[in-house]
Design a protein around this motif. Structure first.
Motif, PDB file in Angstrom:
ATOM      1  N   ALA A 296       0.830  -1.202   0.000  1.00  0.00           N
ATOM      2  CA  ALA A 296       0.000   0.000   0.000  1.00  0.00           C
ATOM      3  C   ALA A 296       0.868   1.258   0.000  1.00  0.00           C
ATOM      4  N   GLN A 297       1.925   1.232   0.786  1.00  0.00           N
ATOM      5  CA  GLN A 297       2.834   2.374   0.819  1.00  0.00           C
ATOM      6  C   GLN A 297       3.537   2.557  -0.517  1.00  0.00           C
ATOM      7  N   ALA A 298       3.841   1.450  -1.194  1.00  0.00           N
ATOM      8  CA  ALA A 298       4.491   1.523  -2.500  1.00  0.00           C
ATOM      9  C   ALA A 298       3.593   2.186  -3.534  1.00  0.00           C
ATOM     10  N   VAL A 299       2.283   1.917  -3.458  1.00  0.00           N
ATOM     11  CA  VAL A 299       1.336   2.550  -4.381  1.00  0.00           C
ATOM     12  C   VAL A 299       1.324   4.057  -4.175  1.00  0.00           C
ATOM     13  N   ARG A 300       1.198   4.494  -2.923  1.00  0.00           N
ATOM     14  CA  ARG A 300       1.184   5.932  -2.641  1.00  0.00           C
ATOM     15  C   ARG A 300       2.507   6.575  -3.041  1.00  0.00           C
ATOM     16  N   ALA A 301       3.626   5.908  -2.768  1.00  0.00           N
ATOM     17  CA  ALA A 301       4.936   6.478  -3.072  1.00  0.00           C
ATOM     18  C   ALA A 301       5.133   6.634  -4.579  1.00  0.00           C
TER      19      ALA A 301
ATOM     20  N   ALA B 260       2.771   6.891  -6.850  1.00  0.00           N
ATOM     21  CA  ALA B 260       1.866   7.950  -7.307  1.00  0.00           C
ATOM     22  C   ALA B 260       2.484   9.319  -7.049  1.00  0.00           C
ATOM     23  N   ARG B 261       3.102   9.470  -5.898  1.00  0.00           N
ATOM     24  CA  ARG B 261       3.735  10.750  -5.557  1.00  0.00           C
ATOM     25  C   ARG B 261       4.899  11.035  -6.500  1.00  0.00           C
ATOM     26  N   GLU B 262       5.699  10.028  -6.805  1.00  0.00           N
ATOM     27  CA  GLU B 262       6.823  10.211  -7.726  1.00  0.00           C
ATOM     28  C   GLU B 262       6.350  10.645  -9.101  1.00  0.00           C
ATOM     29  N   ILE B 263       5.254  10.035  -9.580  1.00  0.00           N
ATOM     30  CA  ILE B 263       4.728  10.397 -10.895  1.00  0.00           C
ATOM     31  C   ILE B 263       4.252  11.852 -10.890  1.00  0.00           C
ATOM     32  N   CYS B 264       3.594  12.259  -9.817  1.00  0.00           N
ATOM     33  CA  CYS B 264       3.137  13.650  -9.722  1.00  0.00           C
ATOM     34  C   CYS B 264       4.311  14.618  -9.740  1.00  0.00           C
ATOM     35  N   ILE B 265       5.367  14.284  -9.014  1.00  0.00           N
ATOM     36  CA  ILE B 265       6.543  15.144  -8.981  1.00  0.00           C
ATOM     37  C   ILE B 265       7.182  15.227 -10.358  1.00  0.00           C
ATOM     38  N   THR B 266       7.265  14.088 -11.044  1.00  0.00           N
ATOM     39  CA  THR B 266       7.849  14.057 -12.383  1.00  0.00           C
ATOM     40  C   THR B 266       7.074  14.954 -13.342  1.00  0.00           C
ATOM     41  N   LEU B 267       5.760  14.887 -13.276  1.00  0.00           N
ATOM     42  CA  LEU B 267       4.928  15.693 -14.164  1.00  0.00           C
ATOM     43  C   LEU B 267       4.987  17.171 -13.808  1.00  0.00           C
ATOM     44  N   ASP B 268       5.045  17.470 -12.516  1.00  0.00           N
ATOM     45  CA  ASP B 268       5.042  18.870 -12.087  1.00  0.00           C
ATOM     46  C   ASP B 268       6.357  19.575 -12.362  1.00  0.00           C
ATOM     47  N   THR B 269       7.425  18.834 -12.607  1.00  0.00           N
ATOM     48  CA  THR B 269       8.737  19.448 -12.818  1.00  0.00           C
ATOM     49  C   THR B 269       9.164  19.434 -14.276  1.00  0.00           C
TER      50      THR B 269
ATOM     51  N   GLU C 219       1.690   7.582 -20.097  1.00  0.00           N
ATOM     52  CA  GLU C 219       2.927   6.834 -20.314  1.00  0.00           C
ATOM     53  C   GLU C 219       3.586   6.477 -18.990  1.00  0.00           C
ATOM     54  N   GLN C 220       3.560   7.408 -18.044  1.00  0.00           N
ATOM     55  CA  GLN C 220       4.127   7.128 -16.727  1.00  0.00           C
ATOM     56  C   GLN C 220       3.378   5.990 -16.038  1.00  0.00           C
ATOM     57  N   ILE C 221       2.051   5.996 -16.108  1.00  0.00           N
ATOM     58  CA  ILE C 221       1.262   4.937 -15.478  1.00  0.00           C
ATOM     59  C   ILE C 221       1.612   3.590 -16.083  1.00  0.00           C
ATOM     60  N   ASP C 222       1.624   3.514 -17.401  1.00  0.00           N
ATOM     61  CA  ASP C 222       1.886   2.233 -18.055  1.00  0.00           C
ATOM     62  C   ASP C 222       3.324   1.769 -17.873  1.00  0.00           C
ATOM     63  N   ALA C 223       4.257   2.707 -17.919  1.00  0.00           N
ATOM     64  CA  ALA C 223       5.662   2.331 -17.832  1.00  0.00           C
ATOM     65  C   ALA C 223       6.063   1.916 -16.425  1.00  0.00           C
ATOM     66  N   ARG C 224       5.379   2.426 -15.397  1.00  0.00           N
ATOM     67  CA  ARG C 224       5.848   2.223 -14.040  1.00  0.00           C
ATOM     68  C   ARG C 224       4.957   1.332 -13.187  1.00  0.00           C
TER      69      ARG C 224
ATOM     70  N   ALA D 116      -2.804   7.148  -7.731  1.00  0.00           N
ATOM     71  CA  ALA D 116      -2.825   5.849  -7.060  1.00  0.00           C
ATOM     72  C   ALA D 116      -3.974   4.989  -7.580  1.00  0.00           C
ATOM     73  N   MET D 117      -5.131   5.621  -7.798  1.00  0.00           N
ATOM     74  CA  MET D 117      -6.281   4.891  -8.329  1.00  0.00           C
ATOM     75  C   MET D 117      -5.991   4.348  -9.718  1.00  0.00           C
ATOM     76  N   LEU D 118      -5.349   5.145 -10.563  1.00  0.00           N
ATOM     77  CA  LEU D 118      -5.028   4.675 -11.912  1.00  0.00           C
ATOM     78  C   LEU D 118      -4.017   3.541 -11.870  1.00  0.00           C
ATOM     79  N   LEU D 119      -3.057   3.612 -10.954  1.00  0.00           N
ATOM     80  CA  LEU D 119      -2.090   2.522 -10.816  1.00  0.00           C
ATOM     81  C   LEU D 119      -2.782   1.234 -10.377  1.00  0.00           C
ATOM     82  N   LEU D 120      -3.695   1.342  -9.426  1.00  0.00           N
ATOM     83  CA  LEU D 120      -4.428   0.165  -8.969  1.00  0.00           C
ATOM     84  C   LEU D 120      -5.330  -0.384 -10.076  1.00  0.00           C
ATOM     85  N   ALA D 121      -6.028   0.524 -10.765  1.00  0.00           N
ATOM     86  CA  ALA D 121      -6.926   0.088 -11.834  1.00  0.00           C
ATOM     87  C   ALA D 121      -6.151  -0.540 -12.984  1.00  0.00           C
TER      88      ALA D 121
END
Length: 397
Positions: free
Chosen positions: A26-31, A33-42, A61-66, A129-134
């Protein structure tokens, strides 16, 4: 036709399959998701705002690749419900109530807030996180005419909609239904995750595979007789399309054995008055059976409810919304399971012109866990249909 289930508030958690997502997973999913957000925001091109609409190709692409970086325990937990109940509670993602800010007054505000830099970022991170789970379960998709085509929907009570048959309602019973029963491209699996539920508002689930119907009742309900019309969330325009008769339930080629039954059920949008007495009685019997086997789950923050949309109908008990920022708040994703085929007859349905937003494509994995959908491991094609139409955008969970 809308009040087809009594106000069922008794909770029966033992009747619903429960799975525990290990804390590390569960922590890995949140982590992630946070990394993807940071990547997109920067990103240097300054297109982070586009990412927050959930249709940015870089985000997809980030969701599928990671997604393949997540522990195998995530895919095991996100497999379809394995019991006749047709639903599974998965616990639980780590959430803190304060990290999301107040419950928004509508899905429109929820979507707008998630894209504003001065708002808490956690709601958008939870979308990731929801998209990663889905994506671990199958192929997430949205509806062009519902919540602006967003892949992750927000379910919140809205002022002025208290008595509607929609997810924005509160004081009325949200009648049990197959999600988007009118459409051949409806989800196989629904994901609901709870952010906030201080009043313990229950989601109802009833499985057709727990019902007791006679052979004649199953035969009548298996005969295509009446259409199912689009619900209020899709506005007007459906009258321009022919309304094909649909079966309410069906089984396998060998017959209507209860353990194999599948259904499309939405009595609020089925013109039962056009049916003969025999069919109306059979439909009423099915309704009574679905009420008899109903179970109610009051999700806690961080818990997910998986509903097999081919087997179970779902709804929500009434409650009184306060509109003070503390009300119930869920997020929802529709998921297609590529390995599950529907009846060939559905290929000819027009879906009343309603289009899906389906940016993901199935990818195979030779190392897939037996009985668990394969993990995506390739870049997918993006299909975002932006054709304009006159459908509404009120949610209907």
């Amino acid at each position: 036709m809308k009040g087809v289930l009594s106000e069922r508030k008794t909770l029966h958690p033992r009747d619903i399959e429960r799975r525990e997502l290990p804390t590390t997973a569960a922590q890995a999913v949140r982590a992630l998701a946070r990394e993807i957000c940071i990547t997109l925001d920067t990103r240097p091109d300054g297109t982070a705002g586009i990412a927050r609409t959930l249709t940015d190709p870089a985000l997809l692409e980030q969701i599928d690749a990671r997604v393949g970086e997540l522990p195998d325990a995530v895919r095991v937990a996100m497999r379809p419900p394995a019991t006749a109940a047709g639903a599974t509670i998965v616990g639980k993602l780590p959430l803190r109530d304060a990290e999301f800010g107040p419950t928004p007054p509508s899905w429109v505000e929820a979507a707008r807030w998630s894209g504003e830099s001065d708002r808490p970022a956690s709601s958008f991170e939870l979308d990731m996180a929801m998209l990663l789970l889905a994506r671990s379960a199958g192929e997430p998709f949205g509806w062009q005419g519902q919540q602006g085509g967003r892949l992750v929907n927000n379910i919140v009570p809205s002022p002025g909609h208290e008595h509607e048959q929609s997810g924005a309602s509160s004081k009325t019973l949200l009648s049990p239904h197959t999600e988007d029963a009118f459409h051949p491209d409806r989800a196989n699996l629904l994901m609901l995750v709870c952010l906030r539920n201080p009043d313990g508002v229950g989601t109802t689930v009833s499985s057709v595979r727990r019902t007791e119907l006679s052979e004649d009742e199953r035969r009548l309900l298996g005969t295509p007789t009446l259409p199912i019309l689009p619900d209020v969330s899709y506005g007007t325009g459906h009258e321009h399309y022919c309304a094909p008769p649909l079966p309410t339930l069906w089984g396998t080629e060998s017959g209507y054995e209860t353990a194999d039954l599948t259904l499309r059920y939405d009595p609020a949008y089925t013109p039962l008055d056009d049916a003969d007495t025999e069919l109306r009685l059979a439909y009423a019997r099915l309704t009574a059976e679905l009420e008899r086997v109903c179970v109610t789950a009051a999700l806690a923050p961080g818990e997910l409810l998986l509903v097999d949309n081919d087997v179970a109908v779902h709804g929500r008990v009434p409650f009184t919304a306060r509109y003070d920022g503390t009300d119930r708040w869920l997020k929802r994703v529709n998921v297609r399971l590529p390995e599950r085929r529907r009846r060939s007859a559905e290929a000819d349905e027009n879906g009343y012109g309603q289009r899906i937003v389906a940016p993901f494509r199935a990818a195979s994995n030779p190392l897939a866990i037996d009985g668990v959908p394969a993990r995506a491991n390739t870049r997918t094609a993006v299909r975002l249909d932006t054709t304009q139409h006159d459908r509404g955008t009120v949610e209907h969970p």
